[in-house]
Design an enzyme around this catalytic site. Sequence first.
Site, PDB file in Angstrom:
ATOM      1  N   VAL A  54      -1.304  -6.166   6.306  1.00 55.56           N
ATOM      2  CA  VAL A  54      -2.211  -5.043   6.117  1.00 55.56           C
ATOM      3  C   VAL A  54      -2.736  -5.146   4.693  1.00 55.56           C
ATOM      4  O   VAL A  54      -2.150  -5.835   3.857  1.00 55.56           O
ATOM      5  CB  VAL A  54      -1.539  -3.677   6.369  1.00 55.56           C
ATOM      6  CG1 VAL A  54      -1.220  -3.487   7.848  1.00 55.56           C
ATOM      7  CG2 VAL A  54      -0.291  -3.506   5.528  1.00 55.56           C
ATOM      8  N   SER A  55      -3.817  -4.460   4.410  1.00 55.95           N
ATOM      9  CA  SER A  55      -4.472  -4.639   3.119  1.00 55.95           C
ATOM     10  C   SER A  55      -3.875  -3.821   1.978  1.00 55.95           C
ATOM     11  O   SER A  55      -3.987  -4.200   0.828  1.00 55.95           O
ATOM     12  CB  SER A  55      -5.965  -4.302   3.239  1.00 55.95           C
ATOM     13  OG  SER A  55      -6.568  -5.192   4.142  1.00 55.95           O
TER      14      SER A  55
END
Length: 185
Positions: free
Chosen positions: A9-10
Amino acid sequence: MALIGLVRVSTDKQKTLRQHDALDAICLKVFEEKISGKLAVDDRPGLTAALYYLRDGDMLTVQEVDRLGRNLLEGLIVLNDLFQRGVAVKVLDGIAAGEHTERSLILDLALALAEDRRRDIVKKTKNGLDSARARGRVGGRRPVVDDDKRRVILARRAEGQSIRQIALAVKVSVGVVHKTLNPAP
């Protein structure tokens, strides 16, 4: 052949549960990272660890191909490296779903679309911030210290209270008190 998973995920605020639900049950080991997919491989510790761990005959498994990255060039480099080493890629969802042992148009297209989606997100975010600024709004968190709290902090400091005492009394962090007492020029 071992299935090795990669979850990405970022940001730290995003959740990885959905990806773990899909990968934990089928993978021998799952690597996780909370970092932008636009970065180079060397700047992504989870991906780097997974690439180091993979052996000939293994299969890197991701939920969607954009978990490999949202930068077309970096994604293609990763795929080429894996395929040259004899490592396959398994994508569970999306247009590139399936097992891949070599580059294909569909993988290249999926990576290109991921980069395009990222570019679109950045553009829309910038447009939204510009629009808000034009209406006099500024992005970011609201200030913790309003005028009343500022007066209390300054008055308590004038009375000789320590920064820590003021922070406890006003119910803000020591850093907020310090910043209020010493505003940036």
